[in-house]
Design an enzyme around this catalytic site. Structure first.
Site, PDB file in Angstrom:
ATOM      1  CE  LYS A  84      -0.871  -4.436   3.545  1.00 31.30           C
ATOM      2  NZ  LYS A  84      -1.151  -5.808   3.027  1.00 31.30           N
ATOM      3  CE1 TYR A 141      -3.296  -2.451   5.670  1.00 31.02           C
ATOM      4  CE2 TYR A 141      -2.538  -0.471   4.562  1.00 31.02           C
ATOM      5  CZ  TYR A 141      -3.111  -1.724   4.507  1.00 31.02           C
ATOM      6  OH  TYR A 141      -3.515  -2.237   3.312  1.00 31.02           O
ATOM      7  CB  SER A 145      -0.850  -0.010   1.270  1.00 30.83           C
ATOM      8  OG  SER A 145      -1.354   1.273   1.562  1.00 30.83           O
TER       9      SER A 145
END
Lengths: 321, 321
Positions: A151, A147, A123
């Site tokens: 990632k 997050y 992402s």
């Protein structure tokens, strides 16, 4: 050719499955089986003569990833993950699913020993500001969310497991996926889709940020296109750096609204109400805006070039279905 | 002030301990206790009225990190790790020590809840080539070794655990540490130290790469200085991006040898024999060369400015001891 999709019950997972079932081949090789995995039970779509199966399990639980890889899939689409807002709200769950789940899957692939292509959805949350006007491919990934941290760690594993010959990985830093079908959700980024989707259905929508906000968008259709292109691409052409920033339509919110007016008329646009939200505005200011995506373009990853195209993709693929 | 040092039996760990025992304070606060940890048993140095203890355990084993953090140290120096060559040779061990051990330690810090300063030794191995002439602070960390991948993951954890308020971390990407005391080792980078240390002791040394090879060096003394400066620095001044590229003396091997001639004379230099090694040369070409290190300089991290100083530091700190 055998395919495994994790996170298959999610929006992108379902659209990817539908596309695989429609095309019935990747890079000219016929698909013989598709294994669909998610953490929750779900129904398999009708697949004709392609063997299709669903699996519900938590990848971070020992043995569950290994059982998915037992069939030695030629291509693994690893889409499973906790989304950004939830990874921020539930720290342990985010690391368990996004880090441990990914590592377990990669370890299962390593144990199987057949080095399949693994397509991993990373992402643009791997990036943390401040940002230059256009983010180059070699810009640092120094995330400012849990997050994003997870990632980054998944990307590092993907690249190392690929370099060691355990798999042939390609990581894709998906841009903003717009227009998301379904109901408005509470994700901070939800408004990018809400202000298009809701008015197109005759419903009001709230714009919580200034019209000058820039984001790079790709449609769900383009995201599925990225995944299938990554599955088919020559690994040698990707080279040792396995995680790619992707192209998209970089537009302001104002340009999004102008595109909506062109595609659907001014009355539709009148359903958007501006109502500033300081919390969302504070977050949005830390989001990356434009990407150079030179490597992905050279590798022939394609996205929409205008937001008009993105709106039309939504109308064709979701609104009119 | 209570201090914990992991990897305390290593070269930098021992020098850091000696410096802490000499200075007896960090940023004006008296040191009351030092806990020294390593995976192997080792002897504590004499510490006078500072309470000193040694601990031998594997940080990745459940409970071992928690017991180290029980004393709620104000500063944690996390130096423990498997080195680059071993992490490449022993894949599982590298991930266990460098990733799982680090994560266990950070989790123990999070559980303790007192958010201590954690100083983490990362490495320039987080970078993978090709490189620009001078690597800027916002250059991507896309490693081409398992060690580098593990350090990238440790950095991501450090930044996220800091952002979440679980600790106050500072990650240091140490440059080449030269001159390493002791015997020649088989590390691919060993020659940078060997060609200085061995001739200074009247022994021959092999140079396996061209004299044009550039590397950024700091002495073990400067490395310890970085660690202590990072322990004392204002976290707010560091900002949200917690991992720093550091300054050093960026010189060619030819300039290293010229410095050796200036400091110790031409006869000493004659002990260096050039013997090209293709394997080492292939690795060295992927190593980063010069760093801008603008943030670290602005934060007042200091290293030697010439290789002459680095040689003199070795003579004072090691050769003459």
């Amino acid at each position: 050719m055998r395919i495994l999709v994790t996170g298959a019950a999610g929006m992108i997972g379902r659209k990817l499955t539908a596309r695989l079932l429609k095309e019935r081949a990747i890079a000219g090789r016929a698909i013989t089986s598709i294994d669909l995995h998610d953490v929750v039970p779900f129904d398999a779509p009708d697949a004709g003569d392609i063997a299709i199966a669903t699996h519900a399990s938590d990848l971070s639980v020992p043995g569950s990833a290994a059982s998915l890889i037992e069939g030695r899939p030629d291509i693994v689409f690893h889409l499973a993950g906790i989304v950004s807002g939830q990874a921020e709200a539930e720290f342990d769950l985010g690391y368990s699913v996004n880090l441990d789940g990914t590592r377990s899957l990669f370890e299962a692939v390593r144990s199987a020993g057949h080095a399949p292509r693994v397509v991993y959805t990373s992402s643009i949350a791997v990036y943390g500001g401040p940002f230059p006007d256009v983010i180059p491919d070699d810009f640092h990934t120094s995330p400012l969310s849990s997050y994003g941290a997870q990632k980054v760690m998944g990307e590092a594993l993907l690249q190392d497991y690929t370099r060691r010959g355990f798999m042939d990985g390609v990581g894709l830093r998906l841009p903003g996926i717009t227009v998301r079908p379904g109901k408005p959700n509470k994700a901070a980024s939800g408004f990018f889709s809400n202000i298009i989707r809701e008015p197109l259905s005759g419903l009001p929508a709230v714009l919580p940020v200034p019209r000058s906000v820039v984001c790079t968008h790709a449609s769900p259709r383009a995201a599925v296109g990225f995944l299938i292109h990554a599955a088919a691409i020559d690994g040698a052409a990707v080279g040792p750096h396995r995680n790619l920033a992707l192209p998209g339509a970089a537009v302001t919110v104002g340009e999004q609204i102008e595109a909506l007016a062109r595609v659907a008329g001014n009355d539709v646009v009148k359903l958007i109400r501006e109502e500033h939200d300081d919390t969302i505005w504070a977050m949005v200011q830390n989001w990356p805006t434009r990407f150079e995506a030179r490597r992905a373009r050279a590798l022939d990853f394609k996205a929409e070039e205008s937001f008009d195209e993105i709106i039309r993709a939504y109308i064709e693929d979701d609104l009119n279905q």
